[in-house]
Design a protein around this motif. Sequence first.
Motif, PDB file in Angstrom:
ATOM      1  N   HIS A 204      65.984  26.516  46.761  1.00 55.40           N
ATOM      2  CA  HIS A 204      66.653  26.928  47.995  1.00 55.40           C
ATOM      3  C   HIS A 204      65.712  26.831  49.199  1.00 55.40           C
ATOM      4  N   ASN A 207      64.834  23.281  50.019  1.00 53.89           N
ATOM      5  CA  ASN A 207      66.015  22.419  50.183  1.00 53.89           C
ATOM      6  C   ASN A 207      65.968  21.240  49.215  1.00 53.89           C
ATOM      7  N   SER A 209      67.278  20.471  45.459  1.00 52.56           N
ATOM      8  CA  SER A 209      68.031  20.857  44.259  1.00 52.56           C
ATOM      9  C   SER A 209      67.491  20.181  42.997  1.00 52.56           C
ATOM     10  N   ASN A 228      72.775  25.355  45.397  1.00 50.45           N
ATOM     11  CA  ASN A 228      72.012  24.488  46.298  1.00 50.45           C
ATOM     12  C   ASN A 228      72.649  23.104  46.373  1.00 50.45           C
ATOM     13  N   LYS A 230      73.863  19.731  47.356  1.00 48.45           N
ATOM     14  CA  LYS A 230      73.407  18.805  48.406  1.00 48.45           C
ATOM     15  C   LYS A 230      74.010  17.407  48.224  1.00 48.45           C
TER      16      LYS A 230
END
Length: 284
Positions: A204, A207, A209, A228, A230
């Motif tokens: 997290h 950023n 995953s 998370n 994305k």
Amino acid sequence: MKYKKILKYFLILILIILSIVFVYKIFLNNDPCISGRFEYIDECYFNYGTSLTEIKPCNKIKEYCYKLTFKTDCVTGSDTMNKIECYDGFLKENHNLKNCQDIKDLSFRNYCYSKIAAPLYDISICQSIENSIENRLPMATYDECIQNVAVYNNNEALCQKLNPFWEAHCYEKIAQENIRPELCDKIDDSFLDEKRSCFMSLAHLSNNSNLCQKIKSNSSKEWCIAKNFKHVDDTECRKMNWEGSKNQCYFHAAQRLQNISLCTPITDETSTTSRKSCIWQIIE
């Protein structure tokens, strides 16, 4: 003769009273809080202590509240937390070891040592912490003190000085504070919860995953990916086996892609990530 004796004792009494008044006035001049309204005395010492390069007002918070107002709530958690905040405010800028040595209360003295050891980068201060049989806040231990020094100075080598439990938490905290996912790998596999938590939080915070793939538990791995999200479509959500993770994945996918149709597969009808909540958050 009798009257002279009475007069003598009377004059002695007057002198004693004047002496007490004189000493009391000096005491008041040195202690602005005690002359104020007693119901606000804790707040006074809190503000006074955090504004000076002097730790003594913090020591007085509980003592004077109890002695002068006889309020039973002086021994509750709120008073303790107020006192902790007072120390925190003072110790943030003042790292003199003598300030800790002057504290009579063992719990707060230990807490003080634990707080100043980190900015001074001196683990020998941690050795001053004494074991306390009192189970009350603030509680500071030798291991926690070493961990504070390690985290504050981003030095994972110090974690190896701790027992396995504290070592795992030490790596986790340094990893979170400094975004260093490689330290999650250093956590022994016998501490799966700490290792999982480390990778989850770093996924997290960074950023990224892809860090979720490092988690061994399939359900936790799916949950990490879901939280998370994305991706550009719901492919990852369709791969998931666990209902809770799948619901989370579709919810976050719908929000990220602003696609209401992705709310449809959500089976949850009650939580803050329910199907209805998913739809409303996109509409709004």
